[in-house]
Write a protein that holds these residues in place. Structure first.
Motif, short mmCIF file in Angstrom:
data_model
loop_
_atom_site.label_atom_id
_atom_site.label_comp_id
_atom_site.label_asym_id
_atom_site.label_seq_id
_atom_site.Cartn_x
_atom_site.Cartn_y
_atom_site.Cartn_z
N LYS A 54 -9.92 -31.46 19.54
CA LYS A 54 -10.74 -31.26 18.18
C LYS A 54 -11.19 -29.60 18.19
O LYS A 54 -11.03 -28.90 16.97
CB LYS A 54 -12.17 -31.60 18.59
N ASN A 55 -11.21 -28.93 19.46
CA ASN A 55 -11.44 -27.57 19.38
C ASN A 55 -9.92 -27.04 20.31
O ASN A 55 -9.84 -27.29 21.48
CB ASN A 55 -12.36 -27.24 20.15
N GLU A 56 -9.47 -25.89 19.64
CA GLU A 56 -8.25 -25.33 20.20
C GLU A 56 -8.16 -24.10 19.52
O GLU A 56 -8.67 -23.67 18.52
CB GLU A 56 -7.12 -26.16 19.84
N GLN A 57 -7.55 -23.11 20.20
CA GLN A 57 -7.21 -21.85 19.83
C GLN A 57 -5.92 -21.30 19.93
O GLN A 57 -5.13 -21.65 20.95
CB GLN A 57 -8.22 -20.76 20.47
N TYR A 58 -5.20 -20.91 19.05
CA TYR A 58 -3.75 -20.24 18.85
C TYR A 58 -3.96 -18.78 18.83
O TYR A 58 -4.69 -18.30 17.87
CB TYR A 58 -2.97 -20.68 17.85
N TYR A 104 -6.35 -37.88 7.37
CA TYR A 104 -7.74 -38.28 7.72
C TYR A 104 -7.91 -37.70 9.24
O TYR A 104 -6.98 -37.51 10.05
CB TYR A 104 -7.87 -40.04 7.91
N THR A 105 -9.29 -37.87 9.51
CA THR A 105 -9.64 -37.15 11.06
C THR A 105 -10.71 -38.25 11.61
O THR A 105 -11.54 -38.77 10.72
CB THR A 105 -10.29 -35.90 11.05
N ILE A 106 -10.85 -38.68 12.62
CA ILE A 106 -11.85 -39.62 13.47
C ILE A 106 -12.30 -39.14 14.61
O ILE A 106 -11.45 -38.32 15.39
CB ILE A 106 -11.12 -40.80 13.94
N ASP A 107 -13.71 -38.71 14.58
CA ASP A 107 -14.24 -38.10 15.87
C ASP A 107 -14.48 -39.29 16.84
O ASP A 107 -15.03 -40.40 16.49
CB ASP A 107 -15.64 -37.63 15.35
N ILE A 108 -14.29 -39.30 18.06
CA ILE A 108 -14.36 -39.99 19.09
C ILE A 108 -15.83 -39.97 19.40
O ILE A 108 -16.36 -39.14 19.99
CB ILE A 108 -13.49 -39.92 20.18
N THR A 109 -16.36 -41.61 19.65
CA THR A 109 -17.73 -41.54 19.94
C THR A 109 -18.00 -42.30 21.25
O THR A 109 -18.99 -42.09 21.67
CB THR A 109 -18.49 -42.25 18.76
N SER A 110 -16.96 -42.79 22.00
CA SER A 110 -17.13 -43.21 23.04
C SER A 110 -16.64 -42.44 24.12
O SER A 110 -16.22 -41.25 23.97
CB SER A 110 -16.38 -44.54 23.20
N VAL A 170 -0.44 -17.35 22.98
CA VAL A 170 -1.20 -18.34 23.84
C VAL A 170 -1.68 -19.37 23.05
O VAL A 170 -2.23 -19.29 22.08
CB VAL A 170 -2.38 -17.42 24.42
N HIS A 171 -1.85 -20.82 23.53
CA HIS A 171 -2.69 -21.89 22.97
C HIS A 171 -3.60 -22.48 23.84
O HIS A 171 -3.02 -22.77 25.07
CB HIS A 171 -1.49 -23.00 22.67
N VAL A 172 -4.77 -22.52 23.77
CA VAL A 172 -5.83 -22.94 24.70
C VAL A 172 -6.53 -24.36 23.87
O VAL A 172 -6.84 -24.12 22.68
CB VAL A 172 -6.87 -21.83 24.61
N VAL A 173 -6.59 -25.21 24.54
CA VAL A 173 -7.39 -26.68 24.06
C VAL A 173 -8.36 -27.08 24.89
O VAL A 173 -8.41 -26.46 26.04
CB VAL A 173 -6.32 -27.72 23.87
N SER A 174 -9.45 -27.57 24.43
CA SER A 174 -10.51 -28.41 25.06
C SER A 174 -10.21 -29.66 25.16
O SER A 174 -10.25 -30.41 24.16
CB SER A 174 -11.84 -27.88 24.29
N ASN A 175 -10.25 -30.11 26.43
CA ASN A 175 -9.84 -31.86 26.62
C ASN A 175 -11.29 -32.52 26.49
O ASN A 175 -11.29 -33.59 26.50
CB ASN A 175 -9.41 -31.63 28.26
N GLU A 176 -12.41 -31.77 26.58
CA GLU A 176 -13.59 -32.26 26.34
C GLU A 176 -14.13 -32.89 24.86
O GLU A 176 -14.79 -33.64 24.78
CB GLU A 176 -14.83 -31.52 26.84
N ASN A 177 -13.20 -32.41 23.99
CA ASN A 177 -13.66 -32.67 22.45
C ASN A 177 -12.26 -32.97 21.94
O ASN A 177 -11.27 -32.28 21.24
CB ASN A 177 -14.05 -31.31 21.80
N LEU A 178 -11.98 -34.30 22.02
CA LEU A 178 -10.85 -34.98 21.27
C LEU A 178 -11.22 -35.61 20.02
O LEU A 178 -12.21 -36.13 19.88
CB LEU A 178 -9.91 -36.06 22.42
N GLN A 179 -10.07 -35.72 19.23
CA GLN A 179 -10.29 -36.39 17.96
C GLN A 179 -8.77 -37.14 17.64
O GLN A 179 -7.99 -36.86 18.51
CB GLN A 179 -10.63 -35.80 16.88
#
Length: 402
Positions: free
Chosen positions: A68-72, A301-307, A229-238
């Motif tokens: 969900k959050n990433e930086q290029y 489409y995009t789905i936010d994970i709630t679990s 550089v590509h940085v991603v956050s594993n705590e915010n997936l979708q």
């Protein structure tokens, strides 16, 4: 004579045997043709209560788990010469940490010049303030009229008049105001130069993991689109994917979903539809991503994970089931009968008399049917109507618990 008697006796026994076989065979046929009690269909009317609810959705989608959050960080020749990439694949980075460093002599020179301009303005202001103090402390010269009084009918010679101290202070105050304006302009240039100098160091905008580093980027204007550089956050997936134009009308933002992964078939996750594009992908894109070519418009489409994310990882392909959000009056699908292209259900009134009611139908699943018109919540509905039902006739029925 004796021989004839034996022959007749044998014929009589044979006839009796044949007759017995016929009787036994007929009895067997009757026995096997008689239906057993277990095959008898109970046609007693069963009554259920129409209740508000939702049918299970039949909309199935597929998608891919992404960050969900990433930086290029792309190469940018306008920031100067690439000096160093400060991270490696697998590094954990925090927000604000330096990722890439550029070297720009021009940006540094611009900053130094702006800094000197501010210092020069400060010195000028200090000099003017000192001059103002001296001017304010200097006593005013005596008035000419006080030194030589004017005689009657005599002309006094013209003499220069010294400027009063008050006039000198006012002049210096005006200069101080101009100097302060000049300093404000210099500070603005310094801030701009500072921003350009800061831009030579690219910082992380999130806390995450470095998943890609390219140190062989082309150090030229043609390499602008290259990822360094590509940085991603594993705590915010979708979950992202595409749905067909046929499913578009049945889905809306806010609907809840469940999805599973082939990697962990015994586990499931929940989410919510947060985005459905109003515009389809181009025909070329849709055809390139659809096996066998384009089979219709595709809408991202995009789905936010709630679990809890648990073992879920980026890149997983998941199967998604969309839960129906709308509520309606539900009846068993077996209670709906069609006559002359119209749909009906049989209901019982307060006197337990049968009444056929025309209804409108919505979605359905394997058990229940949505009723969009014709029925109210709490009405008694016959779930197994038969041709023996008659309008206005009292019905003895078994009321099921539902």
């Amino acid at each position: 004579m004796k021989k004839n008697y034996k022959t007749k006796k044998w014929q009589l026994y044979a006839a009796i045997g044949v007759a017995s076989a016929v009787v036994i065979g007929a009895g067997a046929i009757l026995f096997f043709r008689q239906p057993s009690q277990s095959t008898v269909i109970d046609d007693t009317p069963q009554v259920v209560i129409a209740k508000e609810g939702t049918v299970a959705s039949s909309v199935l989608l597929s998608g891919t788990v992404t960050a969900k959050n990433e930086q290029y960080v792309y190469f940018d020749a306008s920031k100067g010469d690439l000096e160093d990439i400060l991270v490696s694949v697998g590094d954990k980075v925090s927000e604000g940490q330096a990722l890439v460093k550029y070297s720009s002599a021009e940006a540094q020179a611009t900053y130094d010049a702006a800094s000197r301009a501010v210092a020069k303005a400060d010195r000028h202001i200090n000099e003017l303030n000192q001059a103002r103090k001296e001017a304010a402390s200097t006593p005013a010269p005596p008035s000419p009229s006080a030194q030589s009084p004017v005689k009657d009918n005599a002309e006094s010679p013209a003499a220069p008049v010294a400027p009063a101290a008050g006039n000198s202070v006012a002049s210096i105050d005006a200069q101080i105001g101009d100097a302060r304006d000049a300093r404000a302009d210099a500070v603005a240039q310094l801030n701009k130069a500072q921003t350009q100098l800061n831009a030579t160091t690219v910082l992380s905008t999130l806390e995450g993991t470095v998943v890609e580093v390219n140190r062989n980027v082309s150090k030229s204007p043609t390499g602008t689109n290259q990822v360094m550089v590509h940085v991603v956050s594993n705590e915010n997936l979708q979950v992202k994917g595409e749905l067909s134009e046929y499913n578009l009308a049945n889905l809306s933002v806010g609907q809840e979903v469940t999805f599973t992964s082939k990697v962990y078939q015994d586990k499931s996750w929940t989410g919510k539809l947060t985005y459905i594009s109003n515009y389809p992908k181009s025909s070329a894109e849709a055809a390139s991503t659809t096996p066998g070519g384009n089979t219709g418009s595709k809408y991202p489409y995009t789905i936010d994970i709630t679990s809890e994310i648990g073992e879920l990882k980026q890149g997983f392909t998941v199967s998604i089931e969309v839960k129906n959000k709308s509520k309606a009056i539900l009846v068993p699908i077996t209670s709906v009968v069609m006559e002359n292209d119209k749909n009906y259900v049989w209901v019982l009134d307060e006197q337990k008399k049968a009444k056929k009611v025309e209804v409108g139908l919505g979605n359905a699943d394997a058990e229940n049917q949505e009723i969009t018109s014709g029925l109210k919540n709490g009405v008694k509905v016959i779930s197994n109507p038969t041709s023996s039902l008659e309008e206005g006739k009292e019905v003895k029925a078994d009321e099921a618990t539902n």
